[in-house]
Enzyme design. Structure first.
Site, PDB file in Angstrom:
ATOM      1  CE  LYS A   3       1.156   1.410  -2.131  1.00  0.00           C
ATOM      2  NZ  LYS A   3       0.611   2.635  -1.593  1.00  0.00           N
ATOM      3  CD  GLU A  26      -1.762   8.904 -11.209  1.00  0.00           C
ATOM      4  OE1 GLU A  26      -2.185   9.543 -10.222  1.00  0.00           O
ATOM      5  OE2 GLU A  26      -1.275   7.770 -11.125  1.00  0.00           O
ATOM      6  CG  HIS A  62      -2.286  10.171   4.503  1.00  0.00           C
ATOM      7  ND1 HIS A  62      -3.025  10.670   3.459  1.00  0.00           N
ATOM      8  CD2 HIS A  62      -1.337  11.092   4.773  1.00  0.00           C
ATOM      9  CE1 HIS A  62      -2.525  11.848   3.107  1.00  0.00           C
ATOM     10  NE2 HIS A  62      -1.506  12.122   3.893  1.00  0.00           N
ATOM     11  NE  ARG A  72      -2.816  -5.660   5.890  1.00  0.00           N
ATOM     12  CZ  ARG A  72      -3.661  -4.645   5.948  1.00  0.00           C
ATOM     13  NH1 ARG A  72      -4.858  -4.808   6.468  1.00  0.00           N
ATOM     14  NH2 ARG A  72      -3.329  -3.450   5.500  1.00  0.00           N
TER      15      ARG A  72
END
Lengths: 176, 513
Positions: B131, B215, B250, B308
């Site tokens: 990530k 953030e 999630h 994918r």
């Protein structure tokens, strides 16, 4: 035939009579009046997989799973598990046991799964809240804890075992 | 609108491949099998111990056992899968989603074995697999990231400088944090200093690392993703957005396309950003760029790329009119994309509901034997399911057993149609989340499109009591009472869990049609 039943913690008295063309079913929720239902046999029809139940102006496809003292009824993708006993005493016994691991004499599997890890040891006295074992079902791990202080009498499974729904995992006794 | 590669009826003679092995199970294995059948390609299924009776085995041309039930020893055992592929003489492998689909080692092993892998390159997967490095790549490609500090923030002055740049609210997070510890949301300037110090000391106390970063905090976050498709000729096209904000644990459970929250000019920008992202890594095949979308400011920020096919690909197929699995197969064969960006238009609205074998109130998986199973039917409805009467849902894999997908001219029609379809779905013996879906679809926040990724969490207290409202308790009680009476009067074998093998078999055969 007289039954005592329990649904979502609510207790009912139930009376069922079979007549030639209908079922006479009476229900009494604890503390309320008896209500009587006359269900024509043509309105409670067994089809291949399920029962077509026409009731109070509505059509339900019903499936009843279970036997003896516990039935799960499916209707319109809702489902309810109902405990049903012929004998009042039995129901009370069963309800007394219903407090999770600890107040029960046994810890049972709530679903089929695999035993990942066992923390409890036979003969050990454990405090309420202590993790007893981890069971995995469908990529999820569930930690099962003691809900009261208990002594571990017997561990009936070992790490790596696959167990069925309702299988006894651990037997308890009162701590001395 | 499409120019298909061939206007001829597909036959084994003009098929892109002779035979494809599908390295997956359940509904996605069946999905891929269907695409192969339509193209005249032979299909090879693989199965673990637990999956001998899985529907994907019955529907393929050939099927081979690959190992014990745990995924690690079967569906993730790539050496065994390649061995089976060679023995069966396949020329390509489709990985589906999950399992080996994003594993570069597997892709390279396929190549070594002389078998085409249907999917992106191993380099594509590696670029997006981590990530942090993916975010660095995307920053270089000019794809927006959540605004914040570049790395750790050491002093209050630095923190204030970051806030000056990105504005409020912010979230301060301990680099080593987790589980809600070392995390503070700050909405007022006066709180910055104390929150900054608190995070640092929590980081130090809980994780022995005081480093924190900052953030932008997104008030109304939505999960919006863009489907992209690349080919080996350097073309990359986007197929617009899917909104996947309805999540529990999630994980997505309802998806829709288009999203009512994304204005046309924003979705075009998102599409361009997604194409830029895919082009920057030379992406080949079907992929998805996931964005976090701020529903107040309509800004979007890169989260990650899935290299994918996605579970929710059918809603894009219905709205765009492209068979994504066939397109994957053509691209793997080296053909150029069958469509151009200017030909891609969204038509109508599609919704997908993931039907899972789980308790709808606790989300606990509920594997077990299915008793009755009758899938919904009717217009503008697609069912991708591997459930059938008598099938035992195994404990080893994902609890999703079916996807119900509806299309409508408008969003309202697609929702009504989904409610209708779910009401028709009869599935008994195991608990499913169908009632949860029906309750969500009727909730005002879903209906007006304002739902965010916290929708289920925040509204659960309202949702839960409504789930079982449709059927009165006395219906359950009367049915149980009559059944208990019958059981006691005459031990009727039919309602016990004993099943005749002949009956199960005849059901399975009936289901293949």
């Amino acid at each position: 035939m007289y039954f005592e039943a329990e649904l979502q913690g609510r207790k009912y008295k139930v009376d069922v009579h079979e007549e030639r063309h209908s079922w006479k079913v009476s229900l009494q929720l604890e503390g309320q009046d008896w209500k009587h239902y006359d269900v024509s046999k043509t309105d409670f029809q067994h089809a291949e997989e399920y029962v077509s139940f026409l009731f109070e102006g509505k059509s339900y496809l019903i499936d009843v799973l279970g036997q003896d003292t516990e039935y799960t009824v499916f209707a319109r993708n809702s489902f309810r598990t109902i405990k049903i006993f012929n004998d009042e005493m039995l129901l009370h016994e069963s309800l007394k046991k219903g407090g999770g691991a600890g107040s029960n004499v046994e810890l049972k599997a709530g679903m089929p799964g695999k035993i990942i890890e066992i923390f409890a040891k036979e003969g050990e006295v454990v405090k309420a809240g202590k993790p007893l074992l981890i069971m995995e079902a469908m990529k999820m791990e569930n930690e099962m804890r003691a809900s009261s202080d208990v002594k571990i009498k017997q561990i009936c499974v070992k790490q790596g075992d696959s167990v069925e729904n309702g299988a006894v995992l651990i037997k308890f006794e009162k701590p001395s | 609108m499409k120019t298909m590669h061939s206007h001829e009826i597909s036959t084994p003679q003009n098929a892109p491949f002779k035979k494809i092995l599908i390295a997956n199970r359940g509904e996605i294995a069946i999905r891929v099998t269907r695409a192969c059948r339509e193209l005249g390609i032979g299909t090879v299924a693989v199965f673990s111990d637990a999956d001998r009776e899985s529907l994907h085995v019955f529907l393929a041309d050939e099927a081979y056992h690959i190992g014990p039930s745990p995924s690690k020893e079967s569906y993730l055992n790539y050496k065994k899968i390649i061995e089976v592929a060679k023995a069966a003489g396949v020329d390509a492998i489709h990985p589906g989603y999950g399992f080996l689909s994003e594993n570069p080692i597997f892709v390279r092993a396929c190549k070594e074995a002389g078998i085409t892998f249907i999917g992106p390159t191993p380099e594509n997967m590696e670029s997006m697999g981590d990530k942090l490095s993916a975010k660095a790549l995307m920053k270089k490609a000019g794809v927006p990231l959540v605004p914040g500090s570049d790395g750790g923030v050491e002093t209050v002055e630095e923190a204030l400088a970051v806030v000056k740049k990105i504005g409020l609210p912010i979230i301060i997070k301990a680099t080593a944090g987790g589980g809600g510890k070392g995390m503070r949301v700050v909405r007022n300037e006066s709180e910055i200093e104390s929150a900054f110090r608190a995070c640092r000391s929590e980081g130090q106390n809980y994780f022995a690392n005081p480093t924190v970063y900052i953030e932008r905090f997104i008030n109304d976050p939505k999960h919006i993703e863009i489907q992209v498709f690349g080919d080996t000729h350097g073309n990359v096209v986007h197929l617009f957005e899917r909104e996947c904000s309805v999540q529990r644990r999630h994980q997505k459970i309802i998806e829709e396309s288009p999203s009512v929250s994304v204005p046309m000019e924003v979705k075009l920008k998102m599409g361009e950003a997604a194409v830029r992202a895919a082009k920057s890594i030379g992406y080949v095949g079907a992929g998805t760029i996931e964005f976090i979308f701020d529903n107040q400011t309509k800004e979007f920020f890169f989260m990650e790329m899935n290299t994918r096919l996605q579970v929710e690909h059918p809603i894009t197929e219905l709205v765009i009119g492209v068979d994504l699995v066939k397109e994957q197969i053509f691209v793997a064969k080296g053909q150029p994309l069958s469509f151009k960006q200017e030909n891609i238009k969204q038509k109508g609205h599609a919704i997908e509901a993931r039907i899972c074998a789980e308790d709808p109130t606790t989300y606990k998986p509920h594997p077990g034997q299915i008793r009755a199973c009758r899938h919904p039917q009717g217009p503008f409805l697609r069912i991708d399911s591997y459930a059938y009467p008598g099938y035992e849902v195994p404990i080893y894999y994902d609890p999703m057993i079916a996807k119900v997908i509806t299309w409508g001219d408008t969003r309202e029609e697609a929702i009504d149609r989904m409610q209708r379809a779910l009401a028709e779905f009869v599935l008994t013996g195991i608990k499913t989340n169908i009632v949860l879906h029906r309750t969500i679809l009727g909730h005002e926040k879903f209906l007006d499109g304002s739902y965010t990724t916290q929708f289920i969490e925040k509204n659960f207290e309202v949702l839960e009591p409504q789930m079982f409202r449709e059927v009165n308790d006395k219906v359950f009680l009367i049915a149980a009472a009559i059944t208990a009476f019958e059981d006691r009067k005459s031990k009727d074998v039919r309602r016990f869990n004993v099943r005749s093998n002949w009956r199960s078999l005849s059901r399975k055969i009936a289901l293949r049609t």
